[in-house]
Structure formats: structure tokens, C-alpha cells
Design a protein around this motif. Structure first.
Motif, short mmCIF file in Angstrom:
data_model
loop_
_atom_site.label_atom_id
_atom_site.label_comp_id
_atom_site.label_asym_id
_atom_site.label_seq_id
_atom_site.Cartn_x
_atom_site.Cartn_y
_atom_site.Cartn_z
N UNK A 71 0.82 -1.22 0.00
CA UNK A 71 0.00 0.00 0.00
C UNK A 71 0.85 1.27 0.00
N UNK A 72 0.39 2.24 -0.76
CA UNK A 72 1.02 3.57 -0.75
C UNK A 72 0.38 4.35 0.40
N UNK A 73 1.21 4.92 1.27
CA UNK A 73 0.69 5.48 2.51
C UNK A 73 -0.23 6.67 2.30
N UNK A 92 12.44 4.46 8.85
CA UNK A 92 13.41 3.54 8.26
C UNK A 92 13.66 2.29 9.09
N UNK A 93 13.09 2.20 10.27
CA UNK A 93 13.31 1.04 11.14
C UNK A 93 12.69 1.31 12.50
N UNK A 94 13.14 0.55 13.49
CA UNK A 94 12.63 0.73 14.84
C UNK A 94 12.93 2.14 15.35
N UNK A 111 5.39 3.13 10.15
CA UNK A 111 5.41 2.04 9.17
C UNK A 111 6.82 1.93 8.59
N UNK A 112 7.44 0.77 8.73
CA UNK A 112 8.76 0.58 8.13
C UNK A 112 8.70 0.75 6.61
N UNK A 128 8.70 -5.07 9.49
CA UNK A 128 8.68 -4.46 8.15
C UNK A 128 7.28 -3.93 7.86
N UNK A 129 7.07 -3.46 6.63
CA UNK A 129 5.78 -2.84 6.33
C UNK A 129 4.65 -3.84 6.31
N UNK A 130 4.92 -5.12 6.09
CA UNK A 130 3.82 -6.08 6.14
C UNK A 130 3.33 -6.24 7.58
#
Length: 259
Positions: A71-73, A92-94, A111-112, A128-130
Motif C-alpha cells: 500500500x502507498x501510505x 526507516x526502522x525501529x 510504518x517501516x 517491516x511494512x507487512x
């Protein structure tokens, strides 16, 4: 020679949550990466079916998460913000706990901006984004959860500042990430860590593992694992019961839970 007056030098200020943001850069996702999303989605949703709380399943079409590809945010936020005022922000991460809870307090969910590789569908060093989108966002379209997450954000900011960060983290872990809940007499998946994990979703529902009834005190004092399946899964009386209990919690009550 100039001698600075150290008493007048301001102490470094802690980073704002906005300092941890990064572009999603959606156009840079490759066809293979979009394929990873589609593979994970097609594998996970059929299993969850009747095994996850109903508001999660209702959130999928409300947010058009059943469309192919990552998905595009911007498009996702158009729907989500209309429903509950929440927005997804790219990172970019945690992010550190204080920044994470500060985001939640503003109805912003991180969202990663990356997805796992096709060779490691079940292994994640960090979310990750999933995990972030599929696991968390459908329930953010459900107003009781939307309120709960904002309340946990506000409480989390206070908790981290007062040395109670581990306590609020346990509560979050045992509900929002790896909680179960009863629905029409059946034990169902609630947490995003379970919703987005093929292996642990099966394990939490089907394995011979302790599933004690959720209480704030027990969850606040129960250890958890970030590197393996959980040793136990708390079962709330219902999704809304868990949401109401957590939304009503304040810092003094949180401190009493950890005594």
C-alpha cells in the motif's frame, strides 16, 4: 579569549518523534517486493479467516488493503484518517520507545519503509511494512482500538519518562502485539504480531501453550520474548473489554501494577 558561560548553555533536547520519519519512497519498491507482499497476504488472510477478531477483517476492505501490492501510505491515509483520524507515517526502522509512544499519542502509526526478502518470509530482525500495515492498521479503523492506541501513546510517554517504560511495554506486547480475545465464545487472534506471522498465528491458537485470562496486573508483570514464540498468550474477555481497560489506565495505576 571568549569563555562560554556553561550555566547559560542549553542542554541538548531529546529528539522529537518527527526526527525519526523518512520517505516511504513507494515508487522504489520493486516488482519482487510487491510480490512478497502479495504472497504474504494470500498466505495469511485465509488462515486468519474465522480465527481473528471481526473488526480486523472488516478493516481490510474499508482500507482497500486487499488491493495487490504494498500500500502507498498517502492513499491509505485518505481512508484511515476519514474513519478514525489516524495516519501512517514512514520510518526507516525501529524507533525508540519515547518517540514511538509520542507518535501514538498524536494518532500517528510508524510504518517501516521496507519489506522482508522473498527468501525470508518468516524471519524478521525488525518489523517491516507487512507487519506494520497488515498486522496493525486494520484495527486502527475500529474506533475503540483507535482510542486505545492514542491512550497508550499518552500513557507510554509518561511511563518512559518516569521509569515505567518496561511496564507499559509488557502491556502493549501482551495485547496489541500478541494478545488473544474471546468473541462469541471462541478464542481469537487480536495482536498484530500474531496477525502478521504465519507460524505464530498457528502456534498461539493450536499449540498446547498457556492462555491465561488477561488482567492488567498479570500482563504488566509477565515477561515476553522478542526472539521466539511467546511462552503464553493472554486472552481478554473481548476486544472491547481489553480496549476499555487499557484506555482507562493512568500513570499512578500503572505504577501500582508493577509493585
Amino acid at each position: 579569549m571568549f569563555q562560554p558561560d556553561f550555566a547559560e548553555i542549553e542542554k541538548p533536547q531529546p529528539a522529537r518523534w518527527q526526527d525519526y520519519l523518512a520517505a516511504q519512497d513507494w515508487h522504489h519498491f520493486t516488482a519482487e517486493e510487491h510480490g512478497v507482499w502479495d504472497t504474504l497476504f494470500a498466505r495469511q488472510l485465509p488462515y486468519l479467516g474465522s480465527r481473528i477478531v471481526t473488526p480486523f477483517l472488516e478493516g481490510i476492505p474499508k482500507l482497500s488493503l486487499d488491493r495487490p501490492g504494498i500500500p502507498e501510505l498517502g492513499r491509505l491515509n485518505e481512508r484511515l484518517e476519514t474513519l478514525t483520524g489516524w495516519r501512517c507515517v514512514s520510518v526507516p526502522g525501529l524507533v525508540p520507545d519515547d518517540a514511538f509512544f509520542a507518535m501514538l499519542a498524536e494518532r500517528r502509526f510508524p510504518i517501516g519503509n521496507f519489506i522482508r526478502s522473498a527468501d525470508n518470509l518468516d524471519y524478521l530482525e525488525e518489523p517491516d511494512c507487512f507487519h506494520d500495515i497488515f498486522g496493525h492498521v486494520p484495527l486502527l479503523a475500529h474506533e475503540p482500538v483507535a482510542r486505545l492506541m492514542e491512550a497508550m501513546g499518552r500513557l507510554g510517554v509518561e511511563a518512559v519518562a518516569s521509569g515505567q517504560g518496561e511496564t507499559i511495554s509488557r502491556l502493549y506486547w501482551h495485547t496489541v502485539e500478541f494478545g488473544l480475545a474471546r468473541e462469541r465464545g471462541e478464542v481469537k487472534i487480536l495482536g498484530a504480531g500474531l496477525a502478521s506471522s504465519f507460524g505464530e498465528a498457528h502456534f498461539a491458537i493450536e499449540a498446547d501453550v498457556p492462555r491465561p485470562r488477561f488482567t492488567l496486573h498479570d500482563a504488566a508483570n509477565a515477561a515476553y520474548r522478542s526472539d521466539a514464540f511467546q511462552p503464553l498468550y493472554f486472552v481478554s474477555d473481548s476486544l472491547d473489554c481489553a480496549a476499555h481497560a487499557l484506555e482507562a489506565l493512568h500513570l499512578d495505576g500503572l505504577k501500582r501494577l508493577s509493585r
